[in-house]
Design an enzyme around this catalytic site. Structure first.
Site, PDB file in Angstrom:
ATOM      1  N   SER A  85       0.837  -1.196   0.000  1.00 13.04           N
ATOM      2  CA  SER A  85       0.000   0.000   0.000  1.00 13.04           C
ATOM      3  C   SER A  85       0.871   1.244   0.000  1.00 13.04           C
ATOM      4  O   SER A  85       1.933   1.264   0.616  1.00 13.04           O
ATOM      5  CB  SER A  85      -0.881  -0.026   1.249  1.00 13.04           C
ATOM      6  OG  SER A  85      -1.638   1.152   1.360  1.00 13.04           O
ATOM      7  N   PRO A  99       5.564   7.348   8.884  1.00  6.19           N
ATOM      8  CA  PRO A  99       5.202   6.564  10.072  1.00  6.19           C
ATOM      9  C   PRO A  99       3.932   7.074  10.744  1.00  6.19           C
ATOM     10  O   PRO A  99       3.253   6.335  11.458  1.00  6.19           O
ATOM     11  CB  PRO A  99       6.405   6.733  11.009  1.00  6.19           C
ATOM     12  CG  PRO A  99       7.499   7.331  10.195  1.00  6.19           C
ATOM     13  CD  PRO A  99       6.874   8.008   9.016  1.00  6.19           C
ATOM     14  N   HIS A 154       1.242   8.050   9.227  1.00 10.92           N
ATOM     15  CA  HIS A 154       0.094   7.920   8.327  1.00 10.92           C
ATOM     16  C   HIS A 154      -1.137   7.458   9.123  1.00 10.92           C
ATOM     17  O   HIS A 154      -1.033   6.588   9.996  1.00 10.92           O
ATOM     18  CB  HIS A 154       0.419   6.898   7.230  1.00 10.92           C
ATOM     19  CG  HIS A 154      -0.548   6.924   6.083  1.00 10.92           C
ATOM     20  ND1 HIS A 154      -1.812   6.382   6.169  1.00 10.92           N
ATOM     21  CD2 HIS A 154      -0.441   7.442   4.828  1.00 10.92           C
ATOM     22  CE1 HIS A 154      -2.447   6.564   5.014  1.00 10.92           C
ATOM     23  NE2 HIS A 154      -1.642   7.194   4.187  1.00 10.92           N
ATOM     24  N   LYS A 167       3.924  -3.726   6.887  1.00 11.84           N
ATOM     25  CA  LYS A 167       3.962  -4.065   5.455  1.00 11.84           C
ATOM     26  C   LYS A 167       5.328  -3.692   4.867  1.00 11.84           C
ATOM     27  O   LYS A 167       5.915  -4.432   4.087  1.00 11.84           O
ATOM     28  CB  LYS A 167       2.853  -3.319   4.688  1.00 11.84           C
ATOM     29  CG  LYS A 167       1.457  -3.936   4.823  1.00 11.84           C
ATOM     30  CD  LYS A 167       0.463  -3.162   3.965  1.00 11.84           C
ATOM     31  CE  LYS A 167      -0.965  -3.651   4.140  1.00 11.84           C
ATOM     32  NZ  LYS A 167      -1.208  -5.001   3.613  1.00 11.84           N
TER      33      LYS A 167
END
Length: 255
Positions: A135, A141, A143, A157
């Site tokens: 994604s 960091p 987000h 991820k």
């Protein structure tokens, strides 16, 4: 001309909304691919047709996924932790929904350990190419997606993406923008790096288009050892992407 040998491809997360499309597209191209799917439950297996080529396993337990990975040429990883909405949310009061992850199904277990298990098992089985769908947003960091259920999903991820890039296996890492359930093949696709596309108006992509890019990555040499963000222009703007070799050739970033 001699007939091309078919390539065996396993799609993990084949019960998910994007995974189902990749699995279906591979089945439709049976002249070129032997499709396999990996799902978590018998119910998911039934949902996508219940064929013998769909395996049931838990990516958090390597031993359960080895049978699906044996004898494959390529692996498309579409597994992801899924946040659930807490009950009792009332949008009419202007409330914001709260999210949680089920025990044992946090991003750390699914997106990091589960993906690491798949990469390790694939490496042990001699798999020649791994396509991993992630994604956009992983460079930040803070987000908002990381706050959902305190899961830090993009951080985990990204850790799995780095692990794949360091594995030595030829890879293609696709960091998709906001996923939409819309028709594919009718928009101009955009590739970028380091979340630059998030600063633009074009930061979404149809699941159908993501699925097509996964399959094109399996057959275009220029897609290997590349990592990129993926989005599309609005329908009717630009020219629908048909030349995937050219698209992948634009990408220079390895991570």
């Amino acid at each position: 001309m001699a007939e091309l040998a078919r390539s065996t491809v396993l799609v993990t997360g084949a019960g998910g909304r994007t995974g189902q499309i990749v699995y279906r597209k591979l089945k439709e191209r049976s002249d070129r691919y032997v499709a396999r799917g990996l799902v978590r439950t018998e119910e998911s297996k039934g949902n996508i047709g219940g064929a013998d080529d769909v395996f049931v396993g838990d990516i958090r337990d390597t031993s359960t996924i080895v049978p699906a990975i044996q004898g494959i040429d390529s692996l498309v990883i579409l597994t992801s932790a899924v946040p659930k909405m807490k009950p009792g949310f009332d949008p009419t009061k202007g409330e914001r929904p709260e999210f949680y992850f089920e025990d044992g199904a946090y991003p750390e277990q699914v997106d990091w350990i589960g993906q690491k298990n798949q990469i390790d098992a694939a490496k042990a089985a001699g798999v020649k190419h791994i396509v991993l769908v992630g994604s956009m947003g992983g460079t930040n960091p803070n987000h908002p997606l990381n706050r959902l259920g305190n899961g830090n999903i993009l951080i985990w991820k990204r850790k799995a993406e780095q692990y794949l890039a360091d594995s030595g296996i030829p890879y293609t890492i696709i960091r998709a923008g906001g996923l939409q359930d819309r028709e594919g093949g009718i928009r101009e696709l955009l590739v970028g790096k380091d979340d630059e596309l998030l600063q633009t108006e074009t930061k979404t992509i149809s699941r159908e288009d993501v699925a097509e890019v996964c399959i094109q990555a399996l057959q275009v040499e220029e897609a290997k050892f590349k990592a990129f963000d993926l989005a599309s222009k609005p329908e009717g703007v630009g020219t629908p992407t048909k030349d995937y070799k050219a698209l992948f050739s634009h990408i220079t970033a390895r991570f």
